[in-house]
Write an enzyme that holds these catalytic residues in place. Structure first.
Site, PDB file in Angstrom:
ATOM      1  CB  CYS A  48     -73.221  40.618  25.328  1.00 24.35           C
ATOM      2  SG  CYS A  48     -73.838  38.956  25.167  1.00 24.35           S
ATOM      3  CB  CYS A  51     -73.697  37.840  28.353  1.00 24.58           C
ATOM      4  SG  CYS A  51     -72.841  37.853  26.759  1.00 24.58           S
TER       5      CYS A  51
END
Lengths: 160, 447, 71
Positions: A48, A51
């Site tokens: 991700c 993130c």
């Protein structure tokens, strides 16, 4: 935000289900240990992109507010643990990481996008949810943490 | 990549394709690179060569993508194209030598007997720039806008594009719609010939038009669907409408007499005794439909990429394309990706490897008139099938950089009509085959 | 080409769509670069240009979707 509150009214029920049910394949989110603290639960993965921005920010928040009572729990949903480990080697968080590779917790929290975070106040009541991590909203996120940490009187009024 | 003269007409669509590719390229910035707001840079150099030393080209490319924050992405691309060589001029190969005049009317060149007539050797450079911007405009709604400019000395093209994409079903389904508008200016060497002008006429009467123009409008509709954790599929429909000058100003057609022999140009200006060749004419408008589907399938480590495209247009060209790639992860950040592509197309309605005096062309004394609205002998519009075999090797040099090498071999086999059994073209293959090979060296990094 | 067939195909794909897919946290493979539709746009741009100059058909490649679905 109010719609989120409405939706999250279910959360204490879910959390109790998590706390009291037995035989969880992977993650156990024991929130009892954090009563009286503000809990920031973040669902993340090595794949991700945002993130990679949220982690340094969470580290900063942890450093700044941990002593004030902020607890950050990073729930990882990677299906390949090695990828999660590599990510952690790079970002070295000071806060606990919980592994939820089967997505049990993610399902219970009804995660809609990656990353997602949920903030519980000192009474364990869910108060805010973030869909994704947006750079431009760092200040908003931090204000929410501060509100939950320092405005305890406000939240007890809301309970009535 | 043909010679610039015929290549000029290819650039327009090449740029349209570049922008279409750009539209696709700016879909989600892949996860790994959303961290430090730097530039993701992809550079490559392509070396292209055709059999029989026809065309050779070298093409450096640089493409840069930057995450501007808040899901905004900027994309820039520069392509330089330097090519030399010659490409078929449309005339048919014959059992005798043929002499042609060059496009500026100044020089001449000779094609030996039995060879495909190729126009003059040429050198040309083209530059193309494109830019794109992507940003969210609502919940699960993205907008892409972009523009492109391309220039070489006889052809300029400018285009704009826009697309929106909407995610639904928990982002498992994406609906897309896009539009691409392009304006081309064609300014051939020596001017564009009058429709069906003869080679002699063009030089003698200097029948040079001014610059010619063309507009192209493309509409795209697409659906992307996640099947499961391992598979995702896409289906796109596109409509393309081109209006304006679409002929190749440098290409001509051979005219044969009743005995299927080459003819002398009957013009009184034909003091050098050239044969009769007519410049081609293509219709002013072209409407094309395309249906494309692609599947990406992730096995345990490797990835399969399969796509199929069907096109049909009102020029009578139908095509099928099947493309397969298998990305074989070798470990240690290396991969090998074999590739195969099969392509087949039908000929355009007005494709003719040569013209017949008496039926296609009326010759009355020195006057030559075409009875056809359109005719072209461009092998690109003929019936053929083509196969590409290739392989790509890549190695990740660091977390954010990759070096790769790709080689592709392309073989086109003509399925066109046979030459007449008697006369100057007897025994010749009217529509040429083509073999080409290209090598690409690429390097991607973060800056 | 039967245009209605195309539209029916796409409409039925849409209809089938809601039963297919993954949860937002199951997109690890889809997030990889090798799983993007146009994983190497430089390669496909160069190839499209070559095929455009040698063949009468062109284009058709599309668009967005897929990926990690983040944010």
């Amino acid at each position: 935000m109010s719609t989120i509150l409405h939706r999250l009214l279910l959360l204490p029920v879910l959390l109790s289900a998590v706390l009291f049910s037995s035989a969880h394949a992977t993650a156990d989110l024991n929130l009892d240990a954090y009563k009286g603290k503000v809990v920031y639960i973040d669902f993340w993965a090595s794949w991700c992109g945002p993130c990679k921005q949220s982690f340094p920010w969470m580290k900063a928040m942890h450093e700044k507010y941990n002593k004030e009572g902020l607890v950050i729990l990073a729930v990882n949903v990677d299906q390949e643990k090695k990828k999660a480990d590599d990510f952690l080697k790079e970002f070295t968080p000071d806060f606990p990481v919980i592994f939820d590779s089967t997505g049990t917790l993610a399902t219970q929290f009804k995660v809609q996008t990656m990353p997602s975070s949920y903030m519980l106040d000192r009474e364990g009541k869910p108060r805010f949810r973030h869909l994704g991590f947006h750079d431009g909203k760092r200040n908003v996120y931090e204000k929410e943490i501060r509100d939950l940490l320092f405005d305890t009187t406000k939240s007890s009024e809301e309970k009535r | 990549m043909q010679l610039k003269k015929s290549k000029g007409l290819t650039i327009a669509h090449a740029i349209a394709q570049a922008s279409a590719v750009l539209l696709g390229a700016t879909a989600p910035l892949v996860s790994a690179h959303a961290d430090d707001h730097g530039w993701q840079v992809d550079t490559a150099a392509l070396f292209y060569t055709e059999s029989d030393s026809r065309v050779q080209a070298a093409e450096p490319v640089i493409s840069m993508k930057k995450d501007m924050g808040d899901e905004k992405i900027l994309n820039l691309k520069l392509v330089l194209d330097s090519l030399t060589g010659a490409s078929p001029n449309g005339a048919a190969p014959a059992n005798v030598a043929q002499i042609f005049t060059g496009p500026s009317g100044g020089g001449t060149y000779t094609t030996p007997a039995g060879e495909i007539p190729l126009d003059d050797e040429f050198k040309d450079t083209r530059a193309a720039i494109s830019a794109g911007w992507q940003q969210p405009i609502g919940e699960n709604l993205r907008l892409n806008v972009g523009g492109n400019i391309s220039s070489e000395f006889d052809f300029q093209s400018v285009g704009v594009n826009a697309a929106i994409a909407k995610d639904i079903n928990d982002k498992n389904t994406t609906l897309s719609a896009g539009i691409n508008l392009e304006f081309d200016n064609i300014d051939p060497v020596g001017g564009s010939p009058e429709p069906f002008a003869t080679m002699v006429d063009k030089v003698a009467k200097n029948l040079a038009g001014g610059a010619d123009t063309k507009t192209v409008t493309d509409l795209l509709l697409g659906v992307t669907q996640v099947i499961n954790r391992n598979a995702i599929v896409q289906v796109n429909y596109s409509l393309s409408m081109a209006n304006g000058y679409q002929s190749d100003p440098y290409k001509m057609l051979t005219v044969l007499d009743g005995s299927n022999n080459l003819m002398l140009d009957p013009s009184i200006d034909n003091t050098s005794g050239y044969n009769l060749y007519l410049f081609e004419v293509r219709p002013d408008s072209r409407t094309k439909h395309s249906l494309y589907t692609q599947l990406k399938y992730h096995l345990t480590k490797d990835v399969i990429d399969a796509s199929y495209r069907y096109t049909t247009d009102d020029w009578g060209v139908n095509s099928h394309t099947l493309d397969l790639k298998y990305r074989w992860e070798l470990g240690h950040a290396m991969y090998l990706e074999p590739h195969v592509r099969w392509y087949i197309q039908t000929e355009a309605d007005f494709y003719k490897p040569y013209l017949q005096a008496g039926s296609d062309v009326a010759i009355v004394g020195p006057t030559v008139t075409s009875n056809l609205d359109a005719a072209s002998a461009d092998p690109r519009l003929g019936s053929f099938d083509a196969t590409t075999f290739g392989v790509k090797y890549g190695i990740g040099l660091s977390k954010d950089s990759e070096l790769n090498f790709r080689i592709e071999k392309y073989d086109q086999k003509a399925n066109g009509p046979a030459a007449p059994a008697t006369g100057d073209l007897a025994g010749q293959q009217l529509q040429p085959d083509l073999s080409a090979m290209w090598l690409q060296i690429g390097y991607s990094f973060r800056w | 080409m039967n245009k209605t067939l195309v539209l029916v195909l796409m409409a039925s794909l849409l209809g089938a769509c809601s039963s297919l897919g993954v949860k937002p946290w199951e997109r690890d493979l889809l997030a990889k670069q090798s799983m993007q539709f146009n994983a190497y746009p430089v390669d496909s741009g160069l190839d499209d240009h070559i095929y455009f100059s040698k063949e009468a058909a062109s284009g058709g490649r599309g668009f967005g979707g897929g990926g990690c679905g983040c944010n």
